[in-house]
Scaffold this motif. Structure first.
Motif, mmCIF file in Angstrom:
data_model
loop_
_atom_site.group_PDB
_atom_site.id
_atom_site.type_symbol
_atom_site.label_atom_id
_atom_site.label_comp_id
_atom_site.label_asym_id
_atom_site.label_seq_id
_atom_site.Cartn_x
_atom_site.Cartn_y
_atom_site.Cartn_z
ATOM 1 N N MET A 154 36.957 -28.550 -12.784
ATOM 2 C CA MET A 154 37.833 -29.647 -13.756
ATOM 3 C C MET A 154 38.986 -28.862 -14.673
ATOM 4 S SD MET A 154 36.653 -32.053 -17.030
ATOM 5 C CE MET A 154 35.763 -33.172 -15.856
ATOM 6 N N ALA A 155 40.031 -29.522 -14.613
ATOM 7 C CA ALA A 155 41.181 -28.969 -15.251
ATOM 8 C C ALA A 155 40.780 -28.514 -16.633
ATOM 9 C CB ALA A 155 42.337 -29.818 -14.924
ATOM 10 N N TYR A 156 41.448 -27.491 -17.087
ATOM 11 C CA TYR A 156 41.038 -27.139 -18.673
ATOM 12 C C TYR A 156 41.365 -28.422 -19.436
ATOM 13 C CZ TYR A 156 41.516 -25.051 -23.120
ATOM 14 O OH TYR A 156 41.381 -24.821 -24.332
ATOM 15 N N TYR A 157 42.573 -29.074 -19.396
ATOM 16 C CA TYR A 157 43.073 -29.885 -20.404
ATOM 17 C C TYR A 157 41.799 -31.178 -20.395
ATOM 18 C CZ TYR A 157 44.715 -33.174 -16.482
ATOM 19 O OH TYR A 157 44.974 -33.977 -15.481
ATOM 20 N N LYS A 158 41.263 -31.357 -19.309
ATOM 21 C CA LYS A 158 40.143 -32.408 -19.500
ATOM 22 C C LYS A 158 38.895 -31.903 -20.095
ATOM 23 C CE LYS A 158 41.303 -34.702 -14.831
ATOM 24 N NZ LYS A 158 40.776 -35.019 -13.497
ATOM 25 N N ASP A 159 38.592 -30.540 -19.931
ATOM 26 C CA ASP A 159 37.612 -30.118 -20.631
ATOM 27 C C ASP A 159 37.956 -30.151 -22.248
ATOM 28 O OD1 ASP A 159 36.083 -29.457 -18.430
ATOM 29 O OD2 ASP A 159 36.628 -27.396 -18.454
ATOM 30 N N LEU A 160 39.019 -29.735 -22.444
ATOM 31 C CA LEU A 160 39.516 -29.862 -23.922
ATOM 32 C C LEU A 160 39.428 -31.226 -24.360
ATOM 33 C CD1 LEU A 160 40.323 -28.548 -26.564
ATOM 34 C CD2 LEU A 160 42.780 -28.208 -25.593
ATOM 35 N N PHE A 161 40.226 -32.310 -23.930
ATOM 36 C CA PHE A 161 40.283 -33.754 -24.350
ATOM 37 C C PHE A 161 38.734 -34.098 -24.658
ATOM 38 C CE2 PHE A 161 44.549 -34.303 -22.236
ATOM 39 C CZ PHE A 161 45.253 -33.476 -23.367
ATOM 40 N N ARG A 162 37.961 -33.801 -23.344
ATOM 41 C CA ARG A 162 36.561 -34.342 -23.721
ATOM 42 C C ARG A 162 35.877 -33.769 -24.991
ATOM 43 N NH1 ARG A 162 33.116 -33.639 -18.548
ATOM 44 N NH2 ARG A 162 33.570 -31.237 -18.862
ATOM 45 N N GLU A 163 35.841 -32.366 -25.126
ATOM 46 C CA GLU A 163 35.282 -31.974 -26.152
ATOM 47 C C GLU A 163 35.816 -32.355 -27.558
ATOM 48 O OE1 GLU A 163 32.867 -28.878 -27.638
ATOM 49 O OE2 GLU A 163 33.060 -29.552 -25.662
ATOM 50 N N TRP A 164 37.382 -32.702 -27.475
ATOM 51 C CA TRP A 164 37.955 -33.213 -28.636
ATOM 52 C C TRP A 164 37.542 -34.522 -28.860
ATOM 53 C CZ3 TRP A 164 40.876 -37.402 -29.099
ATOM 54 C CH2 TRP A 164 41.417 -37.841 -30.208
ATOM 55 N N ALA A 165 37.393 -35.281 -27.782
ATOM 56 C CA ALA A 165 37.021 -36.778 -28.210
ATOM 57 C C ALA A 165 35.528 -36.994 -28.819
ATOM 58 C CB ALA A 165 37.018 -37.497 -26.779
ATOM 59 N N ALA A 166 34.615 -36.180 -28.186
ATOM 60 C CA ALA A 166 33.209 -36.380 -28.324
ATOM 61 C C ALA A 166 32.934 -36.031 -29.932
ATOM 62 C CB ALA A 166 32.465 -35.123 -27.384
ATOM 63 N N HIS A 167 33.859 -35.254 -30.414
ATOM 64 C CA HIS A 167 33.643 -34.631 -31.971
ATOM 65 C C HIS A 167 34.466 -35.695 -32.909
ATOM 66 C CE1 HIS A 167 32.250 -31.098 -30.136
ATOM 67 N NE2 HIS A 167 31.661 -30.807 -31.054
ATOM 68 N N GLN A 168 35.071 -36.664 -32.222
ATOM 69 C CA GLN A 168 35.864 -37.775 -33.308
ATOM 70 C C GLN A 168 35.139 -38.842 -33.587
ATOM 71 O OE1 GLN A 168 38.542 -35.948 -34.649
ATOM 72 N NE2 GLN A 168 38.139 -34.632 -33.340
ATOM 73 N N ALA A 169 34.067 -39.210 -32.682
ATOM 74 C CA ALA A 169 33.487 -40.368 -33.020
ATOM 75 C C ALA A 169 32.732 -40.600 -34.493
ATOM 76 C CB ALA A 169 32.267 -40.770 -31.936
ATOM 77 N N LEU A 170 33.121 -41.555 -35.165
ATOM 78 C CA LEU A 170 32.466 -41.679 -36.508
ATOM 79 C C LEU A 170 30.852 -41.470 -36.667
ATOM 80 C CD1 LEU A 170 34.822 -44.527 -38.086
ATOM 81 C CD2 LEU A 170 35.094 -41.961 -38.124
ATOM 82 N N ARG A 171 30.313 -40.870 -37.408
ATOM 83 C CA ARG A 171 29.003 -40.436 -37.553
ATOM 84 C C ARG A 171 28.239 -41.313 -38.578
ATOM 85 N NH1 ARG A 171 27.147 -35.656 -35.394
ATOM 86 N NH2 ARG A 171 25.000 -36.562 -35.729
ATOM 87 N N ARG A 172 28.841 -41.531 -39.659
ATOM 88 C CA ARG A 172 28.158 -42.005 -40.584
ATOM 89 C C ARG A 172 27.608 -43.665 -40.520
ATOM 90 N NH1 ARG A 172 29.221 -44.800 -45.819
ATOM 91 N NH2 ARG A 172 27.866 -43.965 -47.339
ATOM 92 N N PRO A 173 28.196 -44.515 -39.532
ATOM 93 C CA PRO A 173 27.630 -45.695 -39.432
ATOM 94 C C PRO A 173 26.319 -45.355 -38.745
ATOM 95 C CG PRO A 173 30.274 -45.629 -38.824
ATOM 96 C CD PRO A 173 29.659 -44.153 -39.397
ATOM 97 N N SER A 174 26.173 -44.532 -37.955
ATOM 98 C CA SER A 174 24.966 -44.412 -37.185
ATOM 99 C C SER A 174 23.909 -43.451 -37.782
ATOM 100 C CB SER A 174 25.318 -43.583 -35.746
ATOM 101 O OG SER A 174 25.982 -42.467 -35.679
ATOM 102 N N THR A 175 24.305 -42.879 -39.054
ATOM 103 C CA THR A 175 23.591 -42.080 -39.791
ATOM 104 C C THR A 175 22.200 -43.012 -40.541
ATOM 105 O OG1 THR A 175 25.242 -40.480 -40.166
ATOM 106 C CG2 THR A 175 23.241 -40.492 -41.596
ATOM 107 N N LYS A 176 21.134 -42.695 -40.198
ATOM 108 C CA LYS A 176 19.953 -43.206 -40.884
ATOM 109 C C LYS A 176 20.003 -43.085 -42.240
ATOM 110 C CE LYS A 176 17.462 -43.342 -36.640
ATOM 111 N NZ LYS A 176 15.981 -43.048 -35.850
#
Length: 468
Positions: free
Chosen positions: A1-23
Protein backbone atom coordinates in the motif's frame (compact mmCIF):
# COMPACT_ATOMS: atom_id res chain seq x y z
CA UNK A 1 0.00 0.00 0.00
CA UNK A 2 1.23 3.52 -0.80
CA UNK A 3 2.55 5.46 2.17
CA UNK A 4 -0.12 8.14 1.92
CA UNK A 5 -2.84 5.51 2.39
CA UNK A 6 -1.11 4.16 5.49
CA UNK A 7 -0.81 7.64 6.95
CA UNK A 8 -4.38 8.65 6.10
CA UNK A 9 -5.75 5.43 7.59
CA UNK A 10 -3.71 5.87 10.77
CA UNK A 11 -4.83 9.49 11.06
CA UNK A 12 -8.51 8.71 10.50
CA UNK A 13 -8.52 5.90 13.03
CA UNK A 14 -7.48 8.31 15.78
CA UNK A 15 -9.97 11.10 14.93
CA UNK A 16 -13.14 9.20 15.82
CA UNK A 17 -14.81 10.70 18.89
CA UNK A 18 -14.32 8.49 21.93
CA UNK A 19 -16.41 10.08 24.66
CA UNK A 20 -19.82 9.07 23.20
CA UNK A 21 -18.74 5.42 23.35
CA UNK A 22 -17.05 5.69 26.74
CA UNK A 23 -19.01 3.83 29.38
CA UNK A 24 -20.10 5.72 32.46
CA UNK A 25 -18.79 2.81 34.52
CA UNK A 26 -15.24 3.62 33.44
CA UNK A 27 -13.16 5.73 35.86
CA UNK A 28 -13.83 9.46 35.62
CA UNK A 29 -10.09 10.01 35.17
CA UNK A 30 -10.14 8.35 31.73
CA UNK A 31 -13.46 9.86 30.72
CA UNK A 32 -12.14 13.36 31.40
CA UNK A 33 -9.02 12.70 29.35
CA UNK A 34 -11.09 11.41 26.43
CA UNK A 35 -13.26 14.53 26.66
CA UNK A 36 -10.18 16.73 26.39
CA UNK A 37 -8.87 14.70 23.44
CA UNK A 38 -12.25 14.85 21.69
CA UNK A 39 -11.91 18.63 21.46
CA UNK A 40 -9.06 18.00 19.02
CA UNK A 41 -10.70 15.01 17.32
CA UNK A 42 -13.71 17.17 16.45
CA UNK A 43 -11.45 19.39 14.35
CA UNK A 44 -9.52 16.47 12.89
CA UNK A 45 -6.27 17.66 14.46
CA UNK A 46 -5.52 15.11 17.16
CA UNK A 47 -1.77 14.50 17.05
CA UNK A 48 -0.81 10.95 16.09
CA UNK A 49 2.37 8.89 16.04
CA UNK A 50 2.87 8.77 12.29
CA UNK A 51 4.10 5.61 10.57
CA UNK A 52 7.66 5.94 9.33
CA UNK A 53 8.08 6.24 5.58
CA UNK A 54 10.70 4.50 3.49
CA UNK A 55 13.19 6.14 1.15
CA UNK A 56 10.81 5.90 -1.81
CA UNK A 57 8.84 8.82 -0.33
CA UNK A 58 10.39 12.17 -1.28
CA UNK A 59 11.63 13.67 1.96
CA UNK A 60 11.12 17.35 2.69
CA UNK A 61 10.39 16.72 6.37
CA UNK A 62 13.02 14.78 8.30
CA UNK A 63 15.76 16.30 10.45
CA UNK A 64 18.51 14.33 8.69
CA UNK A 65 19.67 17.58 7.05
CA UNK A 66 23.12 16.38 5.98
CA UNK A 67 21.86 12.88 5.12
CA UNK A 68 24.40 11.30 7.46
CA UNK A 69 21.79 8.87 8.77
CA UNK A 70 20.27 7.94 5.42
CA UNK A 71 23.69 7.31 3.90
CA UNK A 72 24.79 5.16 6.83
CA UNK A 73 27.90 7.28 7.37
CA UNK A 74 27.08 8.19 10.97
CA UNK A 75 26.24 4.56 11.77
CA UNK A 76 29.63 3.42 10.46
CA UNK A 77 31.46 6.18 12.33
CA UNK A 78 29.56 5.31 15.51
CA UNK A 79 30.46 1.63 15.25
CA UNK A 80 34.12 2.52 14.71
CA UNK A 81 34.02 4.77 17.78
CA UNK A 82 32.49 2.02 19.89
CA UNK A 83 35.10 -0.46 18.62
CA UNK A 84 37.87 1.94 19.60
CA UNK A 85 36.66 1.79 23.20
CA UNK A 86 37.28 -1.95 23.41
CA UNK A 87 35.15 -4.07 25.71
CA UNK A 88 35.91 -2.33 28.98
CA UNK A 89 32.92 0.00 29.13
CA UNK A 90 29.55 -0.19 30.81
CA UNK A 91 26.30 0.31 28.95
CA UNK A 92 24.61 2.39 31.64
CA UNK A 93 25.94 5.49 33.36
CA UNK A 94 24.28 4.04 36.50
CA UNK A 95 23.74 7.40 38.12
CA UNK A 96 23.37 11.13 37.72
CA UNK A 97 26.21 13.55 37.05
CA UNK A 98 26.38 14.46 40.75
CA UNK A 99 26.71 10.79 41.70
CA UNK A 100 28.20 7.85 39.81
CA UNK A 101 27.45 9.00 36.25
CA UNK A 102 30.24 11.55 35.73
CA UNK A 103 32.57 9.11 33.95
CA UNK A 104 35.86 9.98 32.22
CA UNK A 105 34.78 9.28 28.61
CA UNK A 106 31.80 11.64 28.96
CA UNK A 107 34.03 14.40 30.34
CA UNK A 108 36.58 13.83 27.58
CA UNK A 109 33.96 14.19 24.85
CA UNK A 110 32.55 17.31 26.49
CA UNK A 111 36.02 18.86 26.50
CA UNK A 112 36.41 18.06 22.78
CA UNK A 113 33.04 19.60 21.93
CA UNK A 114 33.85 22.72 23.95
CA UNK A 115 37.14 23.10 22.05
CA UNK A 116 35.36 22.67 18.70
CA UNK A 117 32.93 25.45 19.56
CA UNK A 118 35.42 27.76 21.25
CA UNK A 119 33.63 27.47 24.59
CA UNK A 120 35.03 27.08 28.08
CA UNK A 121 32.91 24.03 28.91
CA UNK A 122 30.21 21.80 27.45
CA UNK A 123 27.49 19.70 29.07
CA UNK A 124 26.00 16.76 27.14
CA UNK A 125 22.39 15.99 28.05
CA UNK A 126 19.64 13.77 26.73
CA UNK A 127 18.04 16.21 24.27
CA UNK A 128 18.14 19.79 23.11
CA UNK A 129 14.60 20.26 24.42
CA UNK A 130 15.81 19.06 27.81
CA UNK A 131 18.82 21.39 27.58
CA UNK A 132 16.71 24.51 26.97
CA UNK A 133 14.45 23.72 29.92
CA UNK A 134 17.44 23.03 32.17
CA UNK A 135 19.09 26.35 31.36
CA UNK A 136 16.02 28.42 32.17
CA UNK A 137 15.39 26.39 35.30
CA UNK A 138 18.91 26.92 36.61
CA UNK A 139 20.39 30.21 35.44
CA UNK A 140 17.70 32.82 36.10
CA UNK A 141 17.67 33.74 39.80
CA UNK A 142 14.74 35.07 41.86
CA UNK A 143 13.96 38.63 40.77
CA UNK A 144 15.65 38.18 37.39
CA UNK A 145 13.98 38.57 33.99
CA UNK A 146 13.73 36.34 30.93
CA UNK A 147 12.87 37.98 27.64
CA UNK A 148 12.38 35.87 24.57
CA UNK A 149 11.65 36.11 20.89
CA UNK A 150 7.91 35.59 20.45
CA UNK A 151 8.55 32.71 18.00
CA UNK A 152 10.84 30.80 20.32
CA UNK A 153 10.65 27.00 20.38
CA UNK A 154 8.23 25.11 22.63
CA UNK A 155 11.15 24.09 24.85
CA UNK A 156 11.61 27.74 25.82
CA UNK A 157 7.91 28.01 26.62
CA UNK A 158 8.15 24.97 28.90
CA UNK A 159 11.31 26.37 30.47
CA UNK A 160 9.45 29.55 31.36
CA UNK A 161 7.06 27.48 33.45
CA UNK A 162 9.79 26.12 35.70
CA UNK A 163 11.99 29.20 36.06
CA UNK A 164 12.02 31.28 39.23
CA UNK A 165 12.52 34.50 37.23
CA UNK A 166 10.13 37.25 38.32
CA UNK A 167 9.70 38.84 34.87
CA UNK A 168 8.89 36.96 31.65
CA UNK A 169 8.47 39.17 28.60
CA UNK A 170 8.33 38.38 24.87
CA UNK A 171 9.55 40.71 22.14
CA UNK A 172 8.63 40.97 18.47
CA UNK A 173 10.32 38.37 16.30
CA UNK A 174 13.83 39.21 15.11
CA UNK A 175 13.36 42.89 15.96
CA UNK A 176 16.28 44.56 17.80
CA UNK A 177 14.20 47.70 18.35
CA UNK A 178 11.48 45.63 20.03
CA UNK A 179 14.15 44.04 22.22
CA UNK A 180 15.33 47.52 23.20
CA UNK A 181 11.76 48.52 24.15
CA UNK A 182 11.37 45.50 26.44
CA UNK A 183 14.76 46.08 28.07
CA UNK A 184 13.94 49.77 28.55
CA UNK A 185 10.70 48.80 30.24
CA UNK A 186 12.57 46.56 32.68
CA UNK A 187 15.08 49.27 33.57
CA UNK A 188 12.32 51.84 34.02
CA UNK A 189 10.07 49.69 36.20
CA UNK A 190 12.81 48.24 38.39
CA UNK A 191 16.02 50.25 39.06
CA UNK A 192 17.74 47.05 40.23
CA UNK A 193 18.17 46.08 36.58
CA UNK A 194 19.83 49.41 35.79
CA UNK A 195 22.18 48.99 38.77
CA UNK A 196 23.14 45.47 37.72
CA UNK A 197 21.62 43.92 40.84
CA UNK A 198 19.30 41.76 38.75
CA UNK A 199 19.99 39.94 35.51
CA UNK A 200 18.21 39.60 32.18
CA UNK A 201 18.38 36.39 30.16
CA UNK A 202 17.61 36.96 26.46
CA UNK A 203 16.43 33.86 24.56
CA UNK A 204 16.83 33.69 20.79
CA UNK A 205 17.43 31.06 18.10
CA UNK A 206 20.03 31.04 15.36
CA UNK A 207 17.63 29.70 12.70
CA UNK A 208 13.96 29.62 13.66
CA UNK A 209 12.38 26.22 13.22
CA UNK A 210 9.18 27.39 11.50
CA UNK A 211 10.06 30.71 9.87
CA UNK A 212 13.48 29.47 8.78
CA UNK A 213 14.95 32.95 9.17
CA UNK A 214 18.15 33.84 11.01
CA UNK A 215 18.53 35.90 14.14
CA UNK A 216 20.09 39.37 13.73
CA UNK A 217 22.34 38.38 16.60
CA UNK A 218 25.06 40.96 16.19
CA UNK A 219 22.51 43.79 16.34
CA UNK A 220 20.79 42.30 19.38
CA UNK A 221 24.05 41.87 21.24
CA UNK A 222 24.82 45.54 20.56
CA UNK A 223 21.44 46.53 22.03
CA UNK A 224 22.03 44.50 25.20
CA UNK A 225 25.53 45.92 25.70
CA UNK A 226 24.27 49.45 25.21
CA UNK A 227 21.36 49.01 27.61
CA UNK A 228 23.26 47.06 30.29
CA UNK A 229 26.93 48.05 30.29
CA UNK A 230 27.53 46.16 33.56
CA UNK A 231 26.96 42.89 31.67
CA UNK A 232 23.89 41.75 33.58
CA UNK A 233 22.01 41.09 30.32
CA UNK A 234 23.18 37.87 28.66
CA UNK A 235 22.01 35.66 25.79
CA UNK A 236 20.88 32.08 25.51
CA UNK A 237 20.86 31.00 21.87
CA UNK A 238 19.32 27.80 20.59
CA UNK A 239 21.51 26.63 17.69
CA UNK A 240 19.43 23.54 16.88
CA UNK A 241 19.07 24.32 13.19
CA UNK A 242 22.49 25.88 12.61
CA UNK A 243 24.59 23.16 14.22
CA UNK A 244 26.34 21.27 11.42
CA UNK A 245 24.87 23.58 8.78
CA UNK A 246 26.58 26.97 8.93
CA UNK A 247 29.80 28.37 10.33
CA UNK A 248 33.32 26.92 10.30
CA UNK A 249 32.85 23.15 9.80
CA UNK A 250 29.21 23.64 10.78
CA UNK A 251 29.96 25.17 14.19
CA UNK A 252 26.91 27.47 14.16
CA UNK A 253 25.84 31.10 13.89
CA UNK A 254 27.72 32.37 16.94
CA UNK A 255 31.00 31.26 15.39
CA UNK A 256 30.07 32.66 11.99
CA UNK A 257 29.84 36.06 13.68
CA UNK A 258 32.77 35.57 16.04
CA UNK A 259 30.58 36.19 19.09
CA UNK A 260 31.80 33.30 21.22
CA UNK A 261 32.77 35.65 24.07
CA UNK A 262 29.53 37.63 23.86
CA UNK A 263 27.04 34.79 24.25
CA UNK A 264 26.75 33.28 27.71
CA UNK A 265 24.97 30.06 26.76
CA UNK A 266 24.63 28.14 23.51
CA UNK A 267 22.42 25.08 23.13
CA UNK A 268 23.26 22.71 20.26
CA UNK A 269 21.28 19.70 19.10
CA UNK A 270 22.87 16.44 18.02
CA UNK A 271 19.68 14.82 16.72
CA UNK A 272 19.33 16.93 13.58
CA UNK A 273 22.21 17.60 11.19
CA UNK A 274 24.57 15.45 13.28
CA UNK A 275 22.19 12.48 12.89
CA UNK A 276 22.94 11.41 16.44
CA UNK A 277 21.02 12.05 19.66
CA UNK A 278 21.11 14.40 22.61
CA UNK A 279 21.90 18.06 23.19
CA UNK A 280 24.89 20.12 24.30
CA UNK A 281 25.00 23.20 26.52
CA UNK A 282 28.02 25.43 25.86
CA UNK A 283 28.90 27.84 28.65
CA UNK A 284 31.61 28.89 31.09
CA UNK A 285 32.45 27.27 34.44
CA UNK A 286 30.21 29.63 36.39
CA UNK A 287 27.13 28.66 34.37
CA UNK A 288 28.13 24.99 34.55
CA UNK A 289 28.27 25.23 38.34
CA UNK A 290 24.82 26.86 38.35
CA UNK A 291 23.46 24.03 36.19
CA UNK A 292 24.89 21.51 38.63
CA UNK A 293 23.42 23.28 41.64
CA UNK A 294 20.04 24.47 40.41
CA UNK A 295 18.92 22.28 37.48
CA UNK A 296 16.82 19.41 38.75
CA UNK A 297 16.29 18.38 35.11
CA UNK A 298 19.98 17.59 34.80
CA UNK A 299 21.06 16.44 38.23
CA UNK A 300 17.99 14.33 39.02
CA UNK A 301 18.28 12.29 35.82
CA UNK A 302 20.76 9.62 34.84
CA UNK A 303 23.81 10.70 32.87
CA UNK A 304 24.02 9.90 29.14
CA UNK A 305 25.09 6.34 28.31
CA UNK A 306 28.36 5.46 26.59
CA UNK A 307 26.66 4.59 23.25
CA UNK A 308 24.87 7.95 23.22
CA UNK A 309 28.10 9.82 23.91
CA UNK A 310 29.94 7.73 21.32
CA UNK A 311 27.40 8.65 18.64
CA UNK A 312 27.84 12.34 19.48
CA UNK A 313 31.63 12.06 19.38
CA UNK A 314 31.50 10.29 16.03
CA UNK A 315 29.36 13.10 14.60
CA UNK A 316 31.60 15.86 15.94
CA UNK A 317 34.69 14.13 14.58
CA UNK A 318 33.06 14.12 11.16
CA UNK A 319 32.36 17.85 11.45
CA UNK A 320 35.79 18.75 12.79
CA UNK A 321 37.65 16.79 10.12
CA UNK A 322 35.61 18.32 7.29
CA UNK A 323 34.03 15.00 6.34
CA UNK A 324 30.60 16.67 6.10
CA UNK A 325 31.78 19.55 3.88
CA UNK A 326 30.36 18.07 0.67
CA UNK A 327 26.96 17.56 2.28
CA UNK A 328 26.97 21.08 3.69
CA UNK A 329 27.75 22.48 0.24
CA UNK A 330 25.12 20.29 -1.43
CA UNK A 331 22.46 21.44 1.02
CA UNK A 332 23.23 25.09 0.25
CA UNK A 333 23.16 24.36 -3.50
CA UNK A 334 19.76 22.65 -3.21
CA UNK A 335 18.17 25.62 -1.45
CA UNK A 336 19.61 28.08 -3.97
CA UNK A 337 18.34 25.95 -6.84
CA UNK A 338 14.87 25.88 -5.28
CA UNK A 339 14.72 29.66 -4.95
CA UNK A 340 15.98 30.26 -8.47
CA UNK A 341 13.56 27.76 -10.02
CA UNK A 342 10.64 29.03 -7.93
CA UNK A 343 11.05 32.62 -9.05
CA UNK A 344 11.21 31.55 -12.70
CA UNK A 345 8.04 29.40 -12.57
CA UNK A 346 4.98 31.18 -14.03
CA UNK A 347 2.48 29.26 -11.86
CA UNK A 348 4.34 30.24 -8.70
CA UNK A 349 4.59 33.83 -9.91
CA UNK A 350 0.83 33.98 -10.37
CA UNK A 351 0.22 32.44 -6.94
CA UNK A 352 2.54 34.96 -5.30
CA UNK A 353 0.85 37.83 -7.14
CA UNK A 354 -2.62 36.60 -6.18
CA UNK A 355 -1.63 36.11 -2.52
CA UNK A 356 -2.50 32.40 -2.61
CA UNK A 357 0.85 31.64 -1.03
CA UNK A 358 4.08 33.38 -0.12
CA UNK A 359 7.71 32.39 0.36
CA UNK A 360 9.33 35.18 2.41
CA UNK A 361 12.80 33.62 2.31
CA UNK A 362 12.80 33.69 -1.48
CA UNK A 363 12.90 37.47 -1.36
CA UNK A 364 16.41 38.78 -2.00
CA UNK A 365 17.85 35.33 -1.35
CA UNK A 366 20.90 36.10 -3.49
CA UNK A 367 21.98 38.80 -1.02
CA UNK A 368 22.40 36.26 1.80
CA UNK A 369 25.80 34.65 2.25
CA UNK A 370 24.24 31.50 3.69
CA UNK A 371 20.80 29.96 3.19
CA UNK A 372 18.47 28.37 5.69
CA UNK A 373 17.42 24.78 4.94
CA UNK A 374 13.98 25.40 6.51
CA UNK A 375 11.70 27.09 3.96
CA UNK A 376 8.09 27.84 4.95
CA UNK A 377 5.47 28.03 2.20
CA UNK A 378 2.91 30.32 3.80
CA UNK A 379 -0.74 29.81 2.89
CA UNK A 380 -4.13 30.92 4.13
CA UNK A 381 -5.36 29.01 7.20
CA UNK A 382 -7.12 25.87 5.99
CA UNK A 383 -5.10 25.62 2.80
CA UNK A 384 -2.18 23.96 4.59
CA UNK A 385 -4.16 20.72 4.94
CA UNK A 386 -5.24 20.84 1.31
CA UNK A 387 -1.69 21.33 0.06
CA UNK A 388 -0.33 18.67 2.43
CA UNK A 389 -2.78 16.08 1.11
CA UNK A 390 -1.99 17.12 -2.47
CA UNK A 391 1.74 16.67 -1.86
CA UNK A 392 1.42 13.41 0.02
CA UNK A 393 -0.68 11.77 -2.69
CA UNK A 394 2.09 12.82 -5.08
CA UNK A 395 4.52 10.92 -2.78
CA UNK A 396 6.07 14.07 -1.26
CA UNK A 397 6.23 14.42 2.51
CA UNK A 398 6.20 18.01 3.81
CA UNK A 399 4.13 18.66 6.91
CA UNK A 400 1.39 21.27 7.41
CA UNK A 401 1.83 23.63 10.36
CA UNK A 402 -1.09 25.43 11.99
CA UNK A 403 -1.92 27.38 15.14
CA UNK A 404 -0.82 27.02 17.94
CA UNK A 405 2.56 25.91 16.55
CA UNK A 406 2.54 29.13 14.51
CA UNK A 407 0.71 32.38 15.42
CA UNK A 408 -3.07 32.48 15.20
CA UNK A 409 -4.31 33.39 11.73
CA UNK A 410 -1.27 31.90 9.98
CA UNK A 411 -0.48 28.53 8.42
CA UNK A 412 2.29 27.02 6.33
CA UNK A 413 3.81 24.01 4.71
CA UNK A 414 7.26 23.50 6.20
CA UNK A 415 9.82 22.43 3.63
CA UNK A 416 13.04 21.00 5.06
CA UNK A 417 15.84 20.56 2.55
CA UNK A 418 18.57 17.92 2.78
CA UNK A 419 21.80 16.99 1.09
CA UNK A 420 20.08 13.91 -0.32
CA UNK A 421 17.38 15.87 -2.16
CA UNK A 422 18.04 15.84 -5.91
CA UNK A 423 17.32 18.53 -8.48
CA UNK A 424 14.78 16.17 -10.02
CA UNK A 425 12.97 15.99 -6.66
CA UNK A 426 13.04 19.77 -6.31
CA UNK A 427 11.67 20.20 -9.84
CA UNK A 428 8.93 17.69 -9.04
CA UNK A 429 8.11 19.54 -5.81
CA UNK A 430 7.78 22.83 -7.68
CA UNK A 431 5.66 21.22 -10.40
CA UNK A 432 3.39 19.52 -7.86
CA UNK A 433 2.75 22.69 -5.86
CA UNK A 434 2.28 24.54 -9.16
CA UNK A 435 -0.51 22.12 -10.11
CA UNK A 436 -2.21 22.76 -6.74
CA UNK A 437 -1.89 26.50 -7.35
CA UNK A 438 -3.58 26.26 -10.76
CA UNK A 439 -6.43 24.20 -9.33
CA UNK A 440 -6.96 26.47 -6.31
CA UNK A 441 -6.95 29.63 -8.39
CA UNK A 442 -9.51 28.07 -10.71
CA UNK A 443 -11.75 27.19 -7.75
CA UNK A 444 -11.41 30.63 -6.15
CA UNK A 445 -12.22 32.39 -9.42
CA UNK A 446 -15.33 30.26 -9.94
CA UNK A 447 -13.86 28.76 -13.11
CA UNK A 448 -14.13 25.17 -11.86
CA UNK A 449 -17.18 23.00 -11.33
CA UNK A 450 -15.50 21.66 -8.19
CA UNK A 451 -15.30 23.42 -4.87
CA UNK A 452 -13.05 20.82 -3.25
CA UNK A 453 -9.53 20.16 -4.63
CA UNK A 454 -8.91 16.82 -6.34
CA UNK A 455 -6.54 15.51 -3.68
CA UNK A 456 -9.06 16.11 -0.91
CA UNK A 457 -11.78 14.44 -3.01
CA UNK A 458 -9.48 11.44 -3.36
CA UNK A 459 -8.86 11.45 0.39
CA UNK A 460 -12.60 11.45 1.13
CA UNK A 461 -13.17 8.68 -1.41
CA UNK A 462 -10.47 6.53 0.17
CA UNK A 463 -11.98 7.11 3.60
CA UNK A 464 -15.44 6.12 2.37
CA UNK A 465 -13.98 2.97 0.82
CA UNK A 466 -12.14 1.87 3.94
CA UNK A 467 -8.73 3.04 2.63
CA UNK A 468 -8.64 0.34 -0.05
Amino acid sequence: MAYYKDLFREWAAHQALRRPSTKQSEPAFYRRLEQALDVHRENGNLAILKPRWDDSVIDFTSSDFLSLSRSGRIRNAFLQELASLGNDWRLSASGSRTQYGNYDYLRQVEAEIAAFHGAETAWVCHSGFFANISVLEAVALPGDAIVWDELSHASTVVGLRVTVAAHKLPFQHNNPDALREVLTRLKTEDPAFARGDRSVLICVESIYSMEGDMCPLREMVAVAKDMFPTGNAQFVIDEAHSNGIIGPNGAGLVQVLGLEKDIAIRVHMCSKALASTGGVILCNKTVRAALTQFSRCLTYSGAPSVPMVASIRAAYQMLGSGQAANEQAQLQANVKYFFQALLEDPDWEEALDEGLLSVPLAEEWEERSVQSHVIPIKVRPGHESSLFVHLLIANINAYPISYPTVPRGTALIRLVFHAHNTRAEIDYLLKTIGAWVVEMLSIERGESSNTVPAAQRQFLALQANGWK
